[in-house]
Design an enzyme around this catalytic site. Structure first.
Site, PDB file in Angstrom:
ATOM      1  N   GLY A  10       0.837  -1.093   0.033  1.00 36.03           N
ATOM      2  CA  GLY A  10       0.081   0.050   0.119  1.00 36.03           C
ATOM      3  C   GLY A  10       1.062   1.109  -0.128  1.00 36.03           C
ATOM      4  O   GLY A  10       0.347   2.391  -0.023  1.00 36.03           O
ATOM      5  N   ASP A  78       8.057  -2.819 -10.112  1.00 33.04           N
ATOM      6  CA  ASP A  78       7.537  -2.610  -9.028  1.00 33.04           C
ATOM      7  C   ASP A  78       7.810  -3.814  -8.108  1.00 33.04           C
ATOM      8  O   ASP A  78       7.328  -4.945  -8.516  1.00 33.04           O
ATOM      9  CB  ASP A  78       5.960  -2.784  -9.668  1.00 33.04           C
ATOM     10  CG  ASP A  78       5.074  -2.648  -8.334  1.00 33.04           C
ATOM     11  OD1 ASP A  78       5.127  -2.804  -7.071  1.00 33.04           O
ATOM     12  OD2 ASP A  78       3.824  -2.541  -8.673  1.00 33.04           O
ATOM     13  N   GLU A 145      -7.428  -8.347   0.948  1.00 37.00           N
ATOM     14  CA  GLU A 145      -6.613  -7.827   1.815  1.00 37.00           C
ATOM     15  C   GLU A 145      -7.111  -7.342   3.093  1.00 37.00           C
ATOM     16  O   GLU A 145      -6.391  -6.683   4.072  1.00 37.00           O
ATOM     17  CB  GLU A 145      -5.842  -6.661   1.048  1.00 37.00           C
ATOM     18  CG  GLU A 145      -4.751  -7.307   0.033  1.00 37.00           C
ATOM     19  CD  GLU A 145      -4.068  -6.228  -0.589  1.00 37.00           C
ATOM     20  OE1 GLU A 145      -2.975  -6.656  -1.231  1.00 37.00           O
ATOM     21  OE2 GLU A 145      -4.500  -5.045  -0.950  1.00 37.00           O
TER      22      GLU A 145
HETATM   23  N1  LIG Z   1       1.190   9.137  -2.675  1.00 37.74           N
HETATM   24  C1  LIG Z   1      -0.201   8.780  -2.999  1.00 37.74           C
HETATM   25  N2  LIG Z   1      -1.202   9.784  -3.181  1.00 37.74           N
HETATM   26  C2  LIG Z   1      -2.285   9.152  -3.427  1.00 37.74           C
HETATM   27  N3  LIG Z   1      -2.839   8.345  -3.311  1.00 37.74           N
HETATM   28  C3  LIG Z   1      -1.758   7.335  -3.231  1.00 37.74           C
HETATM   29  C4  LIG Z   1      -0.567   7.626  -2.972  1.00 37.74           C
HETATM   30  N4  LIG Z   1       0.190   6.309  -3.123  1.00 37.74           N
HETATM   31  C5  LIG Z   1      -0.724   5.327  -3.089  1.00 37.74           C
HETATM   32  N5  LIG Z   1      -1.941   5.961  -3.098  1.00 37.74           N
HETATM   33  C6  LIG Z   1      -3.302   5.083  -3.488  1.00 37.74           C
HETATM   34  O1  LIG Z   1      -3.149   3.864  -2.473  1.00 37.74           O
HETATM   35  C7  LIG Z   1      -3.570   2.743  -3.173  1.00 37.74           C
HETATM   36  C8  LIG Z   1      -2.473   1.861  -2.989  1.00 37.74           C
HETATM   37  O2  LIG Z   1      -1.439   2.204  -3.649  1.00 37.74           O
HETATM   38  P1  LIG Z   1      -0.712   1.106  -4.681  1.00 37.74           P
HETATM   39  O3  LIG Z   1       0.403   1.910  -5.663  1.00 37.74           O
HETATM   40  O4  LIG Z   1      -1.341  -0.009  -5.429  1.00 37.74           O
HETATM   41  O5  LIG Z   1       0.293   0.422  -3.550  1.00 37.74           O
HETATM   42  P2  LIG Z   1       1.373  -0.505  -3.624  1.00 37.74           P
HETATM   43  O6  LIG Z   1       1.704  -0.939  -4.919  1.00 37.74           O
HETATM   44  O7  LIG Z   1       2.588  -0.106  -2.958  1.00 37.74           O
HETATM   45  O8  LIG Z   1       0.958  -1.738  -2.705  1.00 37.74           O
HETATM   46  C9  LIG Z   1      -4.107   3.175  -4.380  1.00 37.74           C
HETATM   47  O9  LIG Z   1      -5.307   3.238  -4.294  1.00 37.74           O
HETATM   48  C10 LIG Z   1      -3.356   4.323  -4.796  1.00 37.74           C
HETATM   49  O10 LIG Z   1      -4.308   5.080  -5.735  1.00 37.74           O
HETATM   50  N1  LIG Z   2       6.723 -12.432  -1.158  1.00 39.14           N
HETATM   51  C1  LIG Z   2       5.548 -12.291  -0.673  1.00 39.14           C
HETATM   52  N2  LIG Z   2       4.863 -12.754   0.119  1.00 39.14           N
HETATM   53  C2  LIG Z   2       3.509 -12.534   0.929  1.00 39.14           C
HETATM   54  N3  LIG Z   2       2.872 -11.666   0.299  1.00 39.14           N
HETATM   55  C3  LIG Z   2       3.356 -11.154  -0.825  1.00 39.14           C
HETATM   56  C4  LIG Z   2       4.718 -11.231  -1.477  1.00 39.14           C
HETATM   57  N4  LIG Z   2       4.884 -10.349  -2.374  1.00 39.14           N
HETATM   58  C5  LIG Z   2       3.779  -9.723  -2.453  1.00 39.14           C
HETATM   59  N5  LIG Z   2       2.730  -9.973  -1.655  1.00 39.14           N
HETATM   60  C6  LIG Z   2       1.576  -9.544  -1.263  1.00 39.14           C
HETATM   61  C7  LIG Z   2       1.355  -8.239  -0.481  1.00 39.14           C
HETATM   62  C8  LIG Z   2      -0.193  -7.534  -1.331  1.00 39.14           C
HETATM   63  O1  LIG Z   2      -1.165  -8.098  -0.885  1.00 39.14           O
HETATM   64  C9  LIG Z   2       0.334  -8.165  -2.836  1.00 39.14           C
HETATM   65  C10 LIG Z   2       0.820  -7.066  -3.915  1.00 39.14           C
HETATM   66  O2  LIG Z   2       1.623  -6.560  -3.053  1.00 39.14           O
HETATM   67  P1  LIG Z   2       1.853  -4.632  -3.150  1.00 39.14           P
HETATM   68  O3  LIG Z   2       2.704  -4.227  -2.046  1.00 39.14           O
HETATM   69  O4  LIG Z   2       0.361  -4.329  -2.576  1.00 39.14           O
HETATM   70  O5  LIG Z   2       2.058  -4.400  -4.572  1.00 39.14           O
HETATM   71  O6  LIG Z   2       1.006  -9.129  -2.764  1.00 39.14           O
END
Ligand SMILES: Nc1ncnc2c1ncn2[C@@H]1O[C@H](COP(=O)(O)OP(=O)(O)O)[C@@H](O)[C@H]1O
Ligand SMILES: Nc1ncnc2c1ncn2[C@H]1C[C@H](O)[C@@H](COP(=O)(O)O)O1
Length: 204
Positions: A10, A78, A145
């Site tokens: 997140g 990513d 989640e």
């Molecule tokens: N800096 C930010 N400002 C506003 N919204 C954000 C920001 N970073 C993430 N979000 C929002 O938070 C949620 C999770 O972001 P995401 O990019 O999927 O996180 P991650 O890939 O690290 O798990 C999404 O709905 C995204 O639009």
């Molecule tokens: N290696 C991992 N073990 C457990 N869970 C994992 C791992 N890599 C990613 N994840 C999970 C965490 C989130 O629920 C989703 C996607 O990751 P995000 O940080 O939201 O991009 O996968």
């Protein structure tokens, strides 16, 4: 050029990866989440599915490493393979959700793979506190989640802090994201771009 975006669940990795790839016209590589055959089951029963999930993520991440090596393209990635081992697998082992035997088995495969992995030219760590992560996970709204606990996120954050403070594989940029909204505020995205370009000065 290979840039990787790292950080807890997140933190904003996917969002920033998408924005950077558009901005620079680079390829983006995302995690295998939507078609992941274990993730949903894992959140229902971590102890039962942790080994299968770790092996799946390791294989999928290693495939990405191979593609990055072979493509010769500029890539924004990513999350890295390091996080699977040093953050998630280690934490599951600490929490007693991945047995010692399975963790040792996993680690020996990881160390073999690691010898084929090149570190990114730049690692961007999106640092965030737990309440902010909870807010973002809720905003994203993946049903499976909803069971993620504060304890799990806090332990992952501790692992991230430890890993990042010892990271010496390449250039590192730490961005505190809690007060940034790089989605809605162009000046916040501009701030991140400035930081990246300062780090990569000479490589662009
Ligand atoms: N800096 C930010 N400002 C506003 N919204 C954000 C920001 N970073 C993430 N979000 C929002 O938070 C949620 C999770 O972001 P995401 O990019 O999927 O996180 P991650 O890939 O690290 O798990 C999404 O709905 C995204 O639009
Ligand atoms: N290696 C991992 N073990 C457990 N869970 C994992 C791992 N890599 C990613 N994840 C999970 C965490 C989130 O629920 C989703 C996607 O990751 P995000 O940080 O939201 O991009 O996968």
């Amino acid at each position: 050029m290979h840039i990787a975006v790292t950080g807890n669940i997140g933190a904003g990795k996917t969002t920033l990866t998408t924005m950077l790839s558009k901005h620079y016209g680079w390829d983006a590589q995302f995690e295998d989440v939507d078609h992941n055959p274990y993730l949903e089951d894992f959140y229902e029963d971590m102890s039962k599915w942790s080994f299968a999930l770790q092996i799946y993520f390791l294989g999928s991440r290693f495939r990405q490493v191979k593609e990055i090596r072979e493509s010769g393209k500029n890539i924004v990635q990513d999350r890295t393979i390091y996080e699977d081992a040093y953050i998630f697998a280690e934490n599951l082992n600490d929490m007693g959700l991945l047995t010692e035997r399975d963790f040792n088995n996993y680690s020996s495969v990881f160390h073999l793979m690691k010898s084929f992995v090149s570190a990114p030219d730049l690692l961007i760590y999106l640092k965030s506190d737990v309440p902010n992560l909870v807010k973002k996970i809720y905003k994203r709204g993946r049903d499976y989640e909803a069971s993620i606990s504060i304890e799990y996120l806090s332990k992952l954050n501790e692992k991230y802090e430890k890993w990042i403070s010892n990271y010496k594989e390449g250039k590192l940029l730490i961005i505190e994201v809690d007060d940034l909204d790089f989605v809605e505020r162009p000046e916040d995205f501009g701030y991140i771009l400035e930081k990246i370009e300062a780090e990569l000065h000479g490589l662009f």
